[in-house]
Design a protein around this motif. Structure first.
Motif, mmCIF file in Angstrom:
data_model
loop_
_atom_site.group_PDB
_atom_site.id
_atom_site.type_symbol
_atom_site.label_atom_id
_atom_site.label_comp_id
_atom_site.label_asym_id
_atom_site.label_seq_id
_atom_site.Cartn_x
_atom_site.Cartn_y
_atom_site.Cartn_z
ATOM 1 N N SER A 114 0.822 -1.206 0.000
ATOM 2 C CA SER A 114 0.000 0.000 0.000
ATOM 3 C C SER A 114 0.857 1.257 0.000
ATOM 4 C CB SER A 114 -0.915 0.016 1.226
ATOM 5 O OG SER A 114 -1.823 -1.042 1.154
ATOM 6 N N ASP A 115 0.166 2.373 -0.005
ATOM 7 C CA ASP A 115 0.803 3.682 0.013
ATOM 8 C C ASP A 115 1.345 3.992 1.413
ATOM 9 O OD1 ASP A 115 1.561 6.305 -0.443
ATOM 10 O OD2 ASP A 115 -0.489 7.080 -0.337
ATOM 11 N N ASP A 116 2.645 4.209 1.522
ATOM 12 C CA ASP A 116 3.248 4.496 2.818
ATOM 13 C C ASP A 116 2.846 5.859 3.356
ATOM 14 O OD1 ASP A 116 4.519 2.062 2.999
ATOM 15 O OD2 ASP A 116 6.377 2.788 2.093
ATOM 16 N N GLN A 117 2.434 6.765 2.498
ATOM 17 C CA GLN A 117 2.063 8.105 2.958
ATOM 18 C C GLN A 117 0.868 8.035 3.908
ATOM 19 O OE1 GLN A 117 3.877 10.934 2.379
ATOM 20 N NE2 GLN A 117 2.564 11.754 3.983
ATOM 21 N N TRP A 118 -0.122 7.214 3.595
ATOM 22 C CA TRP A 118 -1.274 7.060 4.488
ATOM 23 C C TRP A 118 -0.823 6.553 5.843
ATOM 24 C CZ3 TRP A 118 -3.308 3.059 7.263
ATOM 25 C CH2 TRP A 118 -4.549 3.300 7.855
ATOM 26 N N LEU A 119 0.054 5.554 5.861
ATOM 27 C CA LEU A 119 0.535 4.997 7.115
ATOM 28 C C LEU A 119 1.327 6.050 7.889
ATOM 29 C CD1 LEU A 119 0.630 2.424 8.815
ATOM 30 C CD2 LEU A 119 2.723 1.812 7.612
ATOM 31 N N PHE A 120 2.157 6.801 7.211
ATOM 32 C CA PHE A 120 2.923 7.853 7.866
ATOM 33 C C PHE A 120 1.985 8.878 8.513
ATOM 34 C CE2 PHE A 120 4.978 12.060 7.693
ATOM 35 C CZ PHE A 120 6.033 11.808 8.552
ATOM 36 N N ASN A 121 0.944 9.259 7.810
ATOM 37 C CA ASN A 121 -0.013 10.222 8.347
ATOM 38 C C ASN A 121 -0.707 9.678 9.599
ATOM 39 O OD1 ASN A 121 0.586 12.078 6.353
ATOM 40 N ND2 ASN A 121 -1.099 11.434 5.030
ATOM 41 N N GLN A 122 -0.961 8.364 9.644
ATOM 42 C CA GLN A 122 -1.585 7.759 10.818
ATOM 43 C C GLN A 122 -0.659 7.837 12.032
ATOM 44 O OE1 GLN A 122 -4.848 6.739 10.768
ATOM 45 N NE2 GLN A 122 -4.642 7.724 8.779
ATOM 46 N N SER A 123 0.632 7.747 11.805
ATOM 47 C CA SER A 123 1.579 7.782 12.915
ATOM 48 C C SER A 123 1.702 9.183 13.522
ATOM 49 C CB SER A 123 2.953 7.273 12.474
ATOM 50 O OG SER A 123 3.551 8.196 11.572
ATOM 51 N N LEU A 124 1.268 10.201 12.790
ATOM 52 C CA LEU A 124 1.339 11.581 13.286
ATOM 53 C C LEU A 124 0.154 11.929 14.173
ATOM 54 C CD1 LEU A 124 2.533 13.413 10.063
ATOM 55 C CD2 LEU A 124 3.925 12.639 12.007
ATOM 56 N N LYS A 125 -0.868 11.114 14.201
ATOM 57 C CA LYS A 125 -2.075 11.406 14.989
ATOM 58 C C LYS A 125 -1.831 11.196 16.457
ATOM 59 C CE LYS A 125 -5.428 10.463 11.418
ATOM 60 N NZ LYS A 125 -6.574 9.684 11.003
#
Length: 86
Positions: free
Chosen positions: A75-86
């Motif tokens: 999958s797209d790592d950008q989505w996962l990265f954004n989840q880690s910022l929450k």
């Protein structure tokens, strides 16, 4: 009688499937059946959510985690990265 060896995840998956009154053949592990134990921490909410998914689907929790990891790998790592910022 033809007996075959089962790994523990397949056994648990089959037991849960039986307990939920479902019938289906156990899916083989993606890597041919070889697994390695892992230690990690889950929040109580994550534990509850994982248990709920397992009950709804009849898939054991360790297999669910393998499925999710495999899916995220492609999958797209950008989505996962954004989840880690929450």
């Amino acid at each position: 009688m033809n007996l075959t060896a089962l790994d523990i995840d397949s056994f648990i998956d089959g037991a849960q499937t039986y307990a939920y009154g479902l019938t289906r053949e156990a899916a083989p592990l993606e890597d041919g059946g070889k697994t390695k134990n892992a230690t990690f921490s889950l929040t109580p909410q994550s534990q509850s959510e994982l248990q709920s998914i397992s009950k709804r689907t009849g898939i054991c929790k360790s297999r669910l985690l393998r499925i999710l990891v495999h899916d995220q790998y492609y999958s797209d790592d950008q989505w996962l990265f954004n989840q880690s910022l929450k």
